[in-house]
Design an enzyme around this catalytic site. Structure first.
Site, PDB file in Angstrom:
ATOM      1  N   CYS A   1       0.953  -1.241  -0.141  1.00  0.00           N
ATOM      2  CA  CYS A   1      -0.020  -0.010  -0.014  1.00  0.00           C
ATOM      3  C   CYS A   1       0.782   1.262   0.003  1.00  0.00           C
ATOM      4  CB  CYS A   1      -0.808   0.065   1.328  1.00  0.00           C
ATOM      5  SG  CYS A   1      -2.093  -1.211   1.570  1.00  0.00           S
TER       6      CYS A   1
HETATM    7  C1  BEZ Z   1       0.653  -4.688   1.841  1.00  0.00           C
HETATM    8  O1  BEZ Z   1       0.177  -3.425   1.420  1.00  0.00           O
HETATM    9  O2  BEZ Z   1       1.658  -4.978   1.700  1.00  0.00           O
HETATM   10  C2  BEZ Z   1      -0.370  -5.744   2.195  1.00  0.00           C
HETATM   11  C3  BEZ Z   1      -1.477  -5.284   2.904  1.00  0.00           C
HETATM   12  C4  BEZ Z   1      -2.336  -6.414   3.369  1.00  0.00           C
HETATM   13  C5  BEZ Z   1      -2.168  -7.681   3.035  1.00  0.00           C
HETATM   14  C6  BEZ Z   1      -1.000  -8.091   2.234  1.00  0.00           C
HETATM   15  C7  BEZ Z   1       0.026  -6.794   2.070  1.00  0.00           C
END
Ligand code: BEZ
Length: 212
Positions: free
Chosen positions: A45
């Site tokens: 994210c």
């Molecule tokens: C991420 O943004 O890295 C992420 C968020 C939730 C689950 C897996 C990865």
């Protein structure tokens, strides 16, 4: 109920990093990219939000603006913004909705309980200035999105709204287009006086009309 292409994008009021947002009012006459991410302070994210910030001038060229969302509170969004700037080189420059009460997530069906029963998936909605939903895509949490693809779709939608063409596989702005099947060859002669390449009667390639 799931939202479909052509549906009116539901209106809502929700808090954001830029204060309370009345969605339709905020959207105004712009195209909108409404997208959810699973959680603040997560790696994928963080890269996505940096990229959407970097691309702001590209959205602006297309009369489009981005708005993000997760179910985290607004204080988390604000604290996380510093990390985004530090690690991605681009500070958050668009609103992030703080949908802790799931108003928007429920309206837009952004929580898919068999994937995760509390976090939003990576949804994308492209909404046109008439507030109609023109694209929906859903990505899993582990896959960061390609926002160049979102720009490509906006280019295609804006072109095909104005001209009687469709855009072929992997098209990008400036590439040849396809004359839509509802246009007869007689009509095509008027619309595309420069001519076209008829590979099959139903597959007529033409130079991109607004570039020719
Ligand atoms: C991420 O943004 O890295 C992420 C968020 C939730 C689950 C897996 C990865």
């Amino acid at each position: 109920m799931a939202l479909h292409l052509g549906d009116t994008a539901p209106d809502f009021t929700q808090d954001s990093t830029e204060g309370p947002i009345k969605f339709h009012e905020w959207a105004g006459d712009s195209w909108v990219i409404l997208f959810s991410h699973p959680k603040d302070f997560t790696p994928v994210c963080t890269t996505e939000l940096g990229e959407v910030s970097r691309l702001k001038p590209e959205f602006e060229k297309r009369n489009a603006k981005a708005i993000g969302l997760s179910v985290d509170p607004v204080e988390d969004h604000r604290n996380w913004a510093g990390d985004i700037e530090e690690t991605q080189g681009h500070g958050l420059n668009f609103p992030l909705l703080a949908d802790a009460d799931r108003t928007v997530s429920d309206l837009y069906d952004m929580i898919h309980p068999n994937a995760n029963d509390t976090l939003t998936v990576r949804s994308v909605f492209i909404i046109d200035p008439n507030k109609k939903i023109r694209l929906t895509i859903t990505y899993p949490a582990s896959t960061g999105r390609n926002f160049a693809e979102i720009l490509r779709v906006i280019d295609s939608l804006q072109l095909t709204d104005d001209q009687k063409v469709a855009t072929p596989v992997n098209w990008t702005d400036g590439d040849d287009c396809i004359i839509v099947p509802s246009v007869s060859n007689e009509q095509a002669k008027e619309l595309f006086p420069q001519g076209w390449d008829e590979k099959k009667p139903y597959l007529r390639m033409v130079k991109q009309p607004n570039k020719a």
